[in-house]
Design an enzyme around this catalytic site. Structure first.
Site, mmCIF file in Angstrom:
data_model
loop_
_atom_site.group_PDB
_atom_site.id
_atom_site.type_symbol
_atom_site.label_atom_id
_atom_site.label_comp_id
_atom_site.label_asym_id
_atom_site.label_seq_id
_atom_site.Cartn_x
_atom_site.Cartn_y
_atom_site.Cartn_z
ATOM 1 C CG ASP A 21 -1.989 -1.113 1.140
ATOM 2 O OD1 ASP A 21 -1.907 -1.949 0.230
ATOM 3 O OD2 ASP A 21 -2.868 -1.156 2.011
ATOM 4 C CE LYS A 107 -4.321 -3.994 1.427
ATOM 5 N NZ LYS A 107 -5.103 -2.842 1.925
ATOM 6 C CB CYS A 151 -2.251 -2.778 5.178
ATOM 7 S SG CYS A 151 -4.008 -2.359 5.012
HETATM 8 C C1 VGL Z 1 -4.782 0.917 5.639
HETATM 9 C C2 VGL Z 1 -6.262 1.995 7.030
HETATM 10 C C3 VGL Z 1 -7.271 1.870 6.098
HETATM 11 C C4 VGL Z 1 -3.384 0.421 5.385
HETATM 12 C C5 VGL Z 1 -5.787 0.773 4.695
HETATM 13 O O1 VGL Z 1 -3.022 0.251 4.209
HETATM 14 O O2 VGL Z 1 -2.641 0.201 6.373
HETATM 15 N N1 VGL Z 1 -5.040 1.528 6.807
HETATM 16 N N2 VGL Z 1 -7.012 1.258 4.940
#
Ligand code: VGL
Ligand code: ZN
Length: 204
Positions: A21, A107, A151
């Protein structure tokens, strides 16, 4: 916090890199900014080059939400609107090297479910990352990205559950720290479940 790291880490067949991410909305100035999230781009690029030179598989996960996703505050969730698919906020960080050979794993693309684990994401052909890792007989995964306490944590725990050895790159992760100390808790949790830690410089 002092984290015990491996002396050196020699890559071999069966190793894979997962970059979690590293998207604009998680960088400083983004919708769900992770402090110092931009600082991990350079060490990750170094590691990406090494994996690429050795022809080892690379996976880039991305949070890829539909508009009005259930995790958004407006829908009763916990997070500001972030990483809406096909928007600039969901794009990978500028400056991050994404080799053409890399697999992009999306995802949390269904409106009603959130998913913090990259292993539950899918490539463009609908293959789930945990199944890909099994099929490619990946034994060790190296993991960096954002955020340590969400994540990255969940991706690490799922990879351990899958039976992989997991190495978290200490200088290539950063935490959101919604509550102070969430980063330390996440590292402790990963350690307790068997994750190991390595600095980007010791990977070769
Ligand atoms: C994430 C909060 C909401 C992450 C993704 O990638 O850690 N954190 N969505
Ligand atoms: Zn999200």
């Amino acid at each position: 916090m002092k984290i015990k790291t491996e002396e050196s880490f020699a890559l071999k067949r069966g190793d894979a890199l997962i970059v979690v991410d590293l998207q604009n909305d998680f960088l400083p100035g983004g919708a769900l900014a992770v402090p110092e999230g931009d600082r991990i781009i350079s060490p990750l690029n170094d590691i990406i080059k090494i994996f690429q030179d050795k022809n080892l598989p690379l996976f880039f996960t991305r949070d890829w939400h539909p508009p009005h996703h259930s995790s958004f505050l407006e829908s009763g969730g916990n997070w500001p609107v972030h990483c809406v698919k096909d928007t600039e906020g969901a794009a990978f960080a500028a400056g991050l090297t994404i080799p053409v050979s890399a697999s992009i794993i999306s995802k949390a693309s269904e409106s009603d479910t959130d998913e913090y684990s990259g292993l539950m994401g899918f490539d463009g052909d609908g293959n789930r990352l945990d199944e890909i890792l099994k099929r490619e007989t990946i034994r060790r995964v190296v993991i960096g990205g954002l955020a340590t306490d969400y994540c990255v944590l969940n991706t690490v725990l799922d990879a351990l559950d899958l039976g992989c050895e997991v190495y978290v790159v200490t200088d290539a992760v950063r935490a959101v720290n919604v509550k102070p100390g969430d980063d330390t808790k996440a590292i402790q949790d990963m350690t307790d479940k068997g994750a190991r830690f390595v600095s980007s410089e010791s990977i070769g």
